[in-house]
Design an enzyme around this catalytic site. Structure first.
Site, PDB file in Angstrom:
ATOM      1  N   TYR A   1       0.885  -1.170   0.000  1.00  0.00           N
ATOM      2  CA  TYR A   1       0.000   0.000   0.000  1.00  0.00           C
ATOM      3  C   TYR A   1       0.921   1.217   0.000  1.00  0.00           C
ATOM      4  O   TYR A   1       1.603   1.466   1.002  1.00  0.00           O
ATOM      5  CB  TYR A   1      -0.887   0.024   1.253  1.00  0.00           C
ATOM      6  CG  TYR A   1      -2.010  -0.997   1.241  1.00  0.00           C
ATOM      7  CD1 TYR A   1      -1.782  -2.326   1.588  1.00  0.00           C
ATOM      8  CD2 TYR A   1      -3.308  -0.624   0.894  1.00  0.00           C
ATOM      9  CE1 TYR A   1      -2.811  -3.254   1.585  1.00  0.00           C
ATOM     10  CE2 TYR A   1      -4.352  -1.556   0.893  1.00  0.00           C
ATOM     11  CZ  TYR A   1      -4.096  -2.861   1.239  1.00  0.00           C
ATOM     12  OH  TYR A   1      -5.123  -3.778   1.238  1.00  0.00           O
TER      13      TYR A   1
ATOM     14  N   PRO B   1     -12.506   0.120  -1.206  1.00  0.00           N
ATOM     15  CA  PRO B   1     -11.724  -1.129  -1.248  1.00  0.00           C
ATOM     16  C   PRO B   1     -10.402  -1.098  -0.481  1.00  0.00           C
ATOM     17  O   PRO B   1      -9.730  -2.129  -0.390  1.00  0.00           O
ATOM     18  CB  PRO B   1     -11.468  -1.320  -2.748  1.00  0.00           C
ATOM     19  CG  PRO B   1     -11.527   0.049  -3.332  1.00  0.00           C
ATOM     20  CD  PRO B   1     -12.513   0.817  -2.501  1.00  0.00           C
TER      21      PRO B   1
ATOM     22  N   TYR C   1      -7.015  -5.704   9.937  1.00  0.00           N
ATOM     23  CA  TYR C   1      -6.805  -6.214   8.581  1.00  0.00           C
ATOM     24  C   TYR C   1      -7.042  -7.724   8.513  1.00  0.00           C
ATOM     25  O   TYR C   1      -7.622  -8.233   7.554  1.00  0.00           O
ATOM     26  CB  TYR C   1      -5.388  -5.860   8.101  1.00  0.00           C
ATOM     27  CG  TYR C   1      -5.228  -5.949   6.594  1.00  0.00           C
ATOM     28  CD1 TYR C   1      -5.465  -4.829   5.795  1.00  0.00           C
ATOM     29  CD2 TYR C   1      -4.818  -7.123   5.970  1.00  0.00           C
ATOM     30  CE1 TYR C   1      -5.321  -4.895   4.409  1.00  0.00           C
ATOM     31  CE2 TYR C   1      -4.668  -7.197   4.600  1.00  0.00           C
ATOM     32  CZ  TYR C   1      -4.914  -6.079   3.815  1.00  0.00           C
ATOM     33  OH  TYR C   1      -4.770  -6.151   2.456  1.00  0.00           O
TER      34      TYR C   1
ATOM     35  N   LYS D   1     -12.194  -5.112   2.823  1.00  0.00           N
ATOM     36  CA  LYS D   1     -13.196  -5.633   3.750  1.00  0.00           C
ATOM     37  C   LYS D   1     -14.510  -6.089   3.103  1.00  0.00           C
ATOM     38  O   LYS D   1     -15.287  -6.817   3.731  1.00  0.00           O
ATOM     39  CB  LYS D   1     -13.524  -4.564   4.815  1.00  0.00           C
ATOM     40  CG  LYS D   1     -12.462  -4.449   5.899  1.00  0.00           C
ATOM     41  CD  LYS D   1     -12.564  -5.574   6.905  1.00  0.00           C
ATOM     42  CE  LYS D   1     -11.396  -5.642   7.861  1.00  0.00           C
ATOM     43  NZ  LYS D   1     -10.368  -6.626   7.475  1.00  0.00           N
TER      44      LYS D   1
HETATM   45  C1  PHB Z   1      -6.947  -7.069  -4.733  1.00  0.00           C
HETATM   46  O1  PHB Z   1      -7.787  -7.001  -5.639  1.00  0.00           O
HETATM   47  O2  PHB Z   1      -6.014  -7.880  -4.782  1.00  0.00           O
HETATM   48  C2  PHB Z   1      -7.066  -6.148  -3.552  1.00  0.00           C
HETATM   49  C3  PHB Z   1      -8.019  -5.128  -3.563  1.00  0.00           C
HETATM   50  C4  PHB Z   1      -8.114  -4.277  -2.470  1.00  0.00           C
HETATM   51  C5  PHB Z   1      -7.259  -4.427  -1.385  1.00  0.00           C
HETATM   52  C6  PHB Z   1      -6.324  -5.447  -1.376  1.00  0.00           C
HETATM   53  C7  PHB Z   1      -6.238  -6.312  -2.465  1.00  0.00           C
HETATM   54  O3  PHB Z   1      -7.330  -3.576  -0.330  1.00  0.00           O
END
Ligand code: PHB
Length: 393
Positions: free
Chosen positions: A203, A294, A386, A298
Site C-alpha cells: 500500500y 476497497p 486487517y 473488507k
Molecule cells: C486485490 O484485488 O487484490 C485487492 C483489492 C483491495 C485491497 C487489497 C487487495 O485492499
C-alpha cells in the site's frame, strides 16, 4: 407459472448468497438461489483478492473447499510504503493471524461447485426479479433463464444481491435509514502480465497519490492507483499507466515489475450502510446492506461475516425463536459493519491524496503513517483489523 416452496429464498448468487445456501443445507434447511447474471459472468468478474483468517476458516471448516489453502497464498504481513521506504507490518508476530490472497472469483467457483455437488437449487440468468412484501410472507417472482415465469414462496427472503439490490428497494418507504459518505477519488484497477514485484501487498502513499501493488498468480498481478472518479479506462494506454505507477511506487532501488496490461476498470468509492437490515421476513446481507471503499479489503469479508451470523439467526427463527432472532441478526452484523466502515474510511484517508490538502494535513498524514508503522500498538491495531476481528457474542 411454476411456484416453488422453500424455507429460504436467496436473491443473488455471489459469494454471500451461495455461502448462505451452503450453510443452510448443512443445517438441513432448504433454499433456492436466483441471480440475474449467468454463472460465467459471475465467475469472470474481477473483484477483490484478500480473505481474512475467519473467512478462510469458514470456507475450509464447512467443507466448501481446501483450495484456498492449497492454491491460495498465505500472507503473514503487509507493506506500507511512504517516503520512498517500505514499512512492514507483521501480522503473525503482532496478532498471530494471517490473510490469504485468494481472489473472489475462486471463492465463487468453489461455492458454486460445492452447491452443485450437493444438489443445491441455484438458478443463474433469471430476469425480471421482483420481491413483494405486501403479504404476511414476502414472495419472489422472476422469469427463469428458459423464459418461463417462476414464483418462490418462502418463510424468509434474503437479499444478497449487491450494492444495487432490488431487495433493499423492496423495503417500504420509511422502514430503514441510510448512512453514506462519498470520496473525491476512485481507483484505476488493472491486471499486468508480469512476475510479482514483492512477496506481500504494498500500500503506497506518495505525493502523486495512492497506489496498491497486489497479486494474482506467479505470472499475473493486480494493481490499482488512485484516480479521479470520472477517469475513463480507454484514455489510459500501458505506457501512461506504468509511468503513473512508477512515480508513485518506484525509488530507492525498488522497481515494480511491468508487463502487458488488461482488465482496466475504474472502481467507485463509497461508504454506505442501511439499517435495520430486515423488514419483516426480508433480510439483507453483504453489499446489499453496506459498501466500503476497497482500501481495507473488507467488502467480501464483511459479506461472509454477515452470512455466518444470519445463518445462526435463521436456524433460531425456524426453530420458533420468533422475530427477535431476526433483529438479533441486524444488531450482531452491524457491530462488525461499523468497525469495518471505520477501518476502510481510516485506511482510505491515511493513504490517499486530497486535492487542495493543506501543508498541515499532508504532514499530519505522514505522522499518522509513521505512528501506525513505527509503534507496536499502532501496528497491532492495524494488524488486528486487517486480519479480521473476532465475532462478538
Ligand atoms: C486485490 O484485488 O487484490 C485487492 C483489492 C483491495 C485491497 C487489497 C487487495 O485492499
Amino acid at each position: 407459472m411454476t411456484t416453488t416452496r422453500t424455507q429460504v429464498a436467496i436473491v443473488g448468487a455471489g459469494p454471500a448468497g451461495l455461502l448462505l445456501s451452503h450453510l443452510l443445507h448443512r443445517s438441513g434447511i432448504d433454499s433456492v438461489v436466483i441471480d440475474i447474471r449467468s454463472r460465467h459472468d459471475i465467475a469472470t468478474t474481477i473483484r477483490a483478492g484478500i480473505l481474512e483468517a475467519g473467512s478462510v476458516r469458514t470456507l475450509v471448516d464447512t467443507g466448501v473447499s481446501d483450495r484456498v489453502i492449497t492454491d491460495g497464498d498465505r500472507h503473514d504481513g503487509v507493506v506500507f510504503r511512504f517516503g520512498g521506504e517500505n514499512h512492514r507490518i507483521d501480522f503473525q508476530e503482532l496478532v498471530g493471524e494471517s490473510v490469504w490472497l485468494y481472489p473472489q472469483n475462486d471463492v465463487f467457483a468453489d461455492l458454486a461447485a460445492r452447491r452443485e455437488t450437493d444438489g443445491g437449487d441455484v438458478r443463474y440468468g433469471v430476469s425480471d426479479t421482483a420481491v413483494d412484501t405486501s403479504g404476511a410472507r414476502p414472495v419472489v417472482s422472476f422469469i427463469d433463464s428458459d423464459g418461463s415465469p417462476g414464483r418462490i414462496e418462502a418463510d424468509l427472503v434474503v437479499g444478497s444481491d449487491g450494492s444495487r439490490s432490488i431487495c433493499r428497494k423492496a423495503f417500504p418507504a420509511g422502514t430503514r435509514g441510510e448512512w453514506f459518505r462519498e470520496y473525491p477519488f476512485a481507483w484505476f484497477g488493472f491486471l499486468a502480465e508480469a512476475p510479482p514485484s514483492h512477496p506481500e501487498l504494498i500500500y503506497a502513499q506518495s505525493e502523486h497519490g495512492f497506489a496498491l501493488v497486489s497479486q494474482r498468480t506467479p505470472t499475473m498481478q493486480r494493481m490499482y492507483f488512485q484516480c479521479a472518479p470520472g477517469e475513463r479506462p480507454e484514455d489510459w494506454d500501458d505506457d501512461r499507466i506504468w509511468a503513473e505507477m512508477r512515480r508513485r511506487v518506484n525509488g530507492n532501488g525498488f522497481e515494480i515489475q511491468e508487463g502487458p496490461i488488461s482488465a482496466k476498470m475504474v472502481l467507485p468509492f463509497r461508504s454506505f450502510v442501511t439499517a435495520p437490515m430486515r423488514y419483516g421476513r426480508l433480510l439483507l446481507a453483504g453489499d446489499a446492506a453496506h459498501t466500503v471503499p476497497p482500501t481495507g479489503a473488507k467488502g467480501l469479508n464483511l459479506a461472509l461475516a454477515d452470512v455466518r451470523v444470519l445463518h445462526e439467526a435463521i436456524i433460531d427463527f425456524l426453530a420458533g425463536a420468533g422475530d427477535e432472532a431476526l433483529d438479533r441478526y441486524t444488531e450482531r452484523a452491524l457491530d462488525r459493519v461499523w468497525k469495518a466502515q471505520h477501518f476502510s474510511y481510516w485506511m482510505t484517508t491515511m493513504l490517499h491524496s486530497v486535492e487542495g490538502a493543506s501543508p498541515f494535513d499532508i504532514a499530519r498524514q505522514r505522522g499518522e503513517l509513521a505512528l501506525v508503522t513505527g509503534s507496536r500498538h499502532g501496528a497491532a491495531y492495524l494488524a488486528e483489523a486487517y486480519t479480521g476481528w473476532q465475532q462478538a457474542a
